[in-house]
Each structure stands twice: as C-alpha cells, then as structure tokens.
Design an enzyme around this catalytic site. Structure first.
Site, PDB file in Angstrom:
ATOM      1  N   TRP A  83      22.460  12.613 -14.682  1.00  0.00           N
ATOM      2  CA  TRP A  83      22.823  11.309 -13.879  1.00  0.00           C
ATOM      3  C   TRP A  83      23.368  10.075 -14.899  1.00  0.00           C
ATOM      4  O   TRP A  83      24.125  10.033 -14.206  1.00  0.00           O
ATOM      5  CB  TRP A  83      22.011  10.815 -13.433  1.00  0.00           C
ATOM      6  CG  TRP A  83      20.857  11.231 -12.278  1.00  0.00           C
ATOM      7  CD1 TRP A  83      19.933  12.411 -11.628  1.00  0.00           C
ATOM      8  CD2 TRP A  83      21.400  11.663 -11.887  1.00  0.00           C
ATOM      9  NE1 TRP A  83      20.003  12.893 -11.120  1.00  0.00           N
ATOM     10  CE2 TRP A  83      21.528  12.432 -10.005  1.00  0.00           C
ATOM     11  CE3 TRP A  83      22.679  11.052 -10.029  1.00  0.00           C
ATOM     12  CZ2 TRP A  83      21.115  12.559  -8.846  1.00  0.00           C
ATOM     13  CZ3 TRP A  83      23.514  11.537  -9.158  1.00  0.00           C
ATOM     14  CH2 TRP A  83      22.526  12.480  -8.407  1.00  0.00           C
ATOM     15  N   ASP A 123      19.007   2.256 -15.351  1.00  0.00           N
ATOM     16  CA  ASP A 123      19.101   3.292 -14.111  1.00  0.00           C
ATOM     17  C   ASP A 123      16.801   4.211 -13.807  1.00  0.00           C
ATOM     18  O   ASP A 123      16.819   4.856 -15.262  1.00  0.00           O
ATOM     19  CB  ASP A 123      19.852   4.572 -13.800  1.00  0.00           C
ATOM     20  CG  ASP A 123      19.564   5.350 -12.706  1.00  0.00           C
ATOM     21  OD1 ASP A 123      18.865   5.141 -11.697  1.00  0.00           O
ATOM     22  OD2 ASP A 123      20.736   6.244 -12.528  1.00  0.00           O
ATOM     23  N   LYS A 178      12.857   7.584  -3.969  1.00  0.00           N
ATOM     24  CA  LYS A 178      11.903   8.678  -4.483  1.00  0.00           C
ATOM     25  C   LYS A 178      10.399   8.007  -5.212  1.00  0.00           C
ATOM     26  O   LYS A 178       9.384   8.896  -4.496  1.00  0.00           O
ATOM     27  CB  LYS A 178      12.226   8.991  -5.927  1.00  0.00           C
ATOM     28  CG  LYS A 178      14.075   9.423  -6.027  1.00  0.00           C
ATOM     29  CD  LYS A 178      14.196   9.434  -7.439  1.00  0.00           C
ATOM     30  CE  LYS A 178      15.685  10.538  -7.195  1.00  0.00           C
ATOM     31  NZ  LYS A 178      15.869  11.374  -6.657  1.00  0.00           N
TER      32      LYS A 178
END
Length: 361
Positions: free
Chosen positions: A102, A172, A196
């Site tokens: 990511w 993030d 999530k």
C-alpha cells in the site's frame, strides 16, 4: 439465523453482530421518520444529526484536539493517494516510507504530481518489518512525510510513530484506525477507508489539521480540494449517507467496549492466540512479519509449500473459516483479526491450526 462464519476477511471485513442487528431494526424506518435513512435528504435535520454525531464520536474516542477537521469522503484510500499530492506537493517533494504494497501504491500516485523521496524502506527484507525509526532520512523541506501505519498484505504495523519535526506527518490508517489509542496531535493528517475497522465500504474518514490546508493551488479540481469539503461539512455533494450511519453505530459499539484502550486489550488477546499457534508450531507455521513489526490486525504466515497452504485453506473453509487465503500478490495465509472479529473466532482458528498441524505435520 444460521451459524455465522468465522470471518477473517481483509476488507470488507467483519462488522459487530450487535451493529448489524441494530441496523436491521432501523433499516425500513429510521427514528419515526416513515422512511429509511437511505431514502432521506442529506440536507435534512435527521441525517445531519447522524452526520454530526458521528464526527463527535470520532472526536471523543480519538481525543482529537481543536484545530482539526473531520471529513467524510468517497473513493477509499486509493483516492487519497492522489488527493494528497494534488493538494500539498505544489512543486515540492513528498517523502514516503516504503513498507509494502500500500505504501508503494501511494508513492506511485504521488509521482504523477511531483517529486518523491523514499525516507526509509524495508524492501530489502521483502517488507517483513517496519524500518527502524533511526534510519529515517526526511529532508527538512519535504512537503510532508507519508507513512502506512499498517500494511494489510504483508502484516506489519508501526509500533511507534516517527517524529517528523517540522515536516507534516501524514498516515494511512485504513487497516488499524480505532484499534488502539492514538495521539492525533502527532499528525497533520490521517485517513482511513472504513471497510476494515469503521464500518462498510463507501466512506473514507479524513482528519486534517486546519493550518495544513490553507495554501492549496486553485488549479486542483473542486471535488479534490480538501477545503471544499471542510467548508461544506462534507456535504458539498451527496455523501455516502448509509455508510456514515453505519460508522456511527460502530463507534457507539467501540465506546461501549471501553473505548480504544478496551479495544486494544481485546485485539492483543485475539492476535496473541494466533501468533502463539504460529510460534508454538516448531516451524510448521512460519510468521511472515518479524516479531517486532507484527500487526495486531493482519496476521500473515506460511506453510512449507503452496500445496499444503491450499490444503489448509480448503480444510478451513469446510470448518466455516472465511478469508484465510493470503493476498493474490504475495500468496501465503492471512488472518485479519479486526476489531469486530470475536475472541471466539480467533480461539477457534488457533485450535484449528493445532489440529491441522497434528494431522498434516
């Protein structure tokens, strides 16, 4: 109701059963309005009440200090990868910590808008760890330093966040927000896709410091300007109203669990069960992440060969486990034990792992 699956999906992920049941009870008619919250105007008082209450819950649970704005945006973290350099590079260089899949996506997007600098990287050991903070090289003139708090695919997590000095720190937090206490004042901006730990897919939470969004180029399109959403309370266009409502319910659930301190205790107990099964296996299971970088959220591990891993996945599915196959880009196995995954599911997985080793070791 049939037995619920042992849901270890990486995202969209498990939601608390209590939250789902409350949403079910309110789905057709919300608070005596004669309609679902999905049907009502986002300009109306009922929805705006939910919208603002959700912001207040985030402020309370995260201890967000004054001088920050909470935004509800769309497009997931992937859109933030582009919005951040669009708004903040302005001919300068963005520094990034390369920790895995990511982080790499974030860097690639930033390169479309300006210069990037890798402040630290764990690529040399296949992203099995978070780089040591004393290896960080952050130029003082960087527009920002960007980190990925938790790498969902590799299963690594920052145990301590860097001090970027005068350089604004951006994180993030898509896969570990609300999983443990957080000092928001360390950051100029944090962002997280909801799917999530916060709720269903469809909404991205952004928390940004006021002084960080004061000098955005006018050439940035309206919808990609953070100040557009700040000025309009995230209601410039139609927001993902139902997803925000679900985030509201999840935040109430977290509050009822003792807030972030209570949630962290549960998460450490849950992940500890699975890591213990790995570490006690005598090498039958091999954890991917180095121990000092292990994620509480995404537990990654391997077996001796791919055939045995395929057998593990097939056998686990037969026992009601879902989502244990590793990401397609790296293979292996992964158990995502987010906030809403019950302790009982993690205990059942640890027991399954011991039995699978007994019959296949």
């Amino acid at each position: 109701m049939t037995k619920r699956a042992y849901n270890f999906n990486a995202g969209p992920a498990a939601l608390p059963l209590e939250v789902l049941e409350q949403a079910q009870s309110e789905f057709v008619e919300f608070r005596g309005s004669g309609m679902s919250i999905m049907e009502m105007s986002h300009r109306g008082a009922i929805y705006e009440g939910v919208h603002n209450e959700t912001k207040q819950l985030l402020t309370e649970l995260l201890g967000i200090p004054e001088g920050y704005q909470i935004l509800f945006l769309q497009g997931g973290a992937s859109t933030q990868f582009a919005m951040i350099p669009m708004n903040f590079l302005q001919g300068r260089t963005g520094s990034y910590v390369m920790t895995g899949s990511w982080a790499d996506k974030a860097v690639k997007e930033a390169k479309n808008f300006g210069s990037t600098h890798i402040a630290a990287s764990s690529e040399a050991n296949q992203f099995r760890s978070i780089p040591s903070l004393d290896t960080f090289n952050v130029p003082e003139d960087s527009a920002y330093l960007h980190i990925t708090s938790n790498e969902t695919i590799e299963g690594t997590q920052f145990q301590q966040y860097p001090d970027a000095g005068s350089v604004p720190l951006i994180a993030d937090l898509s896969s570990d927000i609300m999983s443990r206490p957080l000092d928001v004042s360390q950051f100029a901006m944090i962002y997280a896709g909801a799917q999530k730990n916060l709720g269903p897919s469809g909404v991205t939470v952004v928390i940004v410091r006021d002084d960080f969004i004061t000098e955005v180029p006018k050439t940035v399109p309206t919808m990609f300007r953070y100040e557009t959403h700040v000025k309009n309370n995230s209601l410039y266009n139609t927001p993902p109203a139902y997803s925000i409502y679900m985030v509201n319910l999840v935040l109430q659930w977290i509050k009822g669990k003792g807030g972030l301190a209570g949630i962290e205790r549960q998460n450490r107990e849950k992940s500890g069960l699975i890591y213990q099964a790995i570490d006690a296996s005598g090498g039958f299971y091999n954890g991917f992440a180095e121990k000092d970088s292990r994620s509480m959220m995404n537990i990654t591990f391997r077996l001796q060969n791919e055939e045995l891993e395929k057998k593990f996945v097939k056998a686990s599915e037969a026992e009601g486990f879902v989502g244990l196959k590793g990401h397609r880009s790296v293979g292996g196995l992964r158990a995502s034990a987010y906030n809403a995954v019950p302790y009982e599911s993690c205990k059942a997985l640890a027991q399954f792992m011991a039995e699978f080793q007994r019959t296949n070791g």
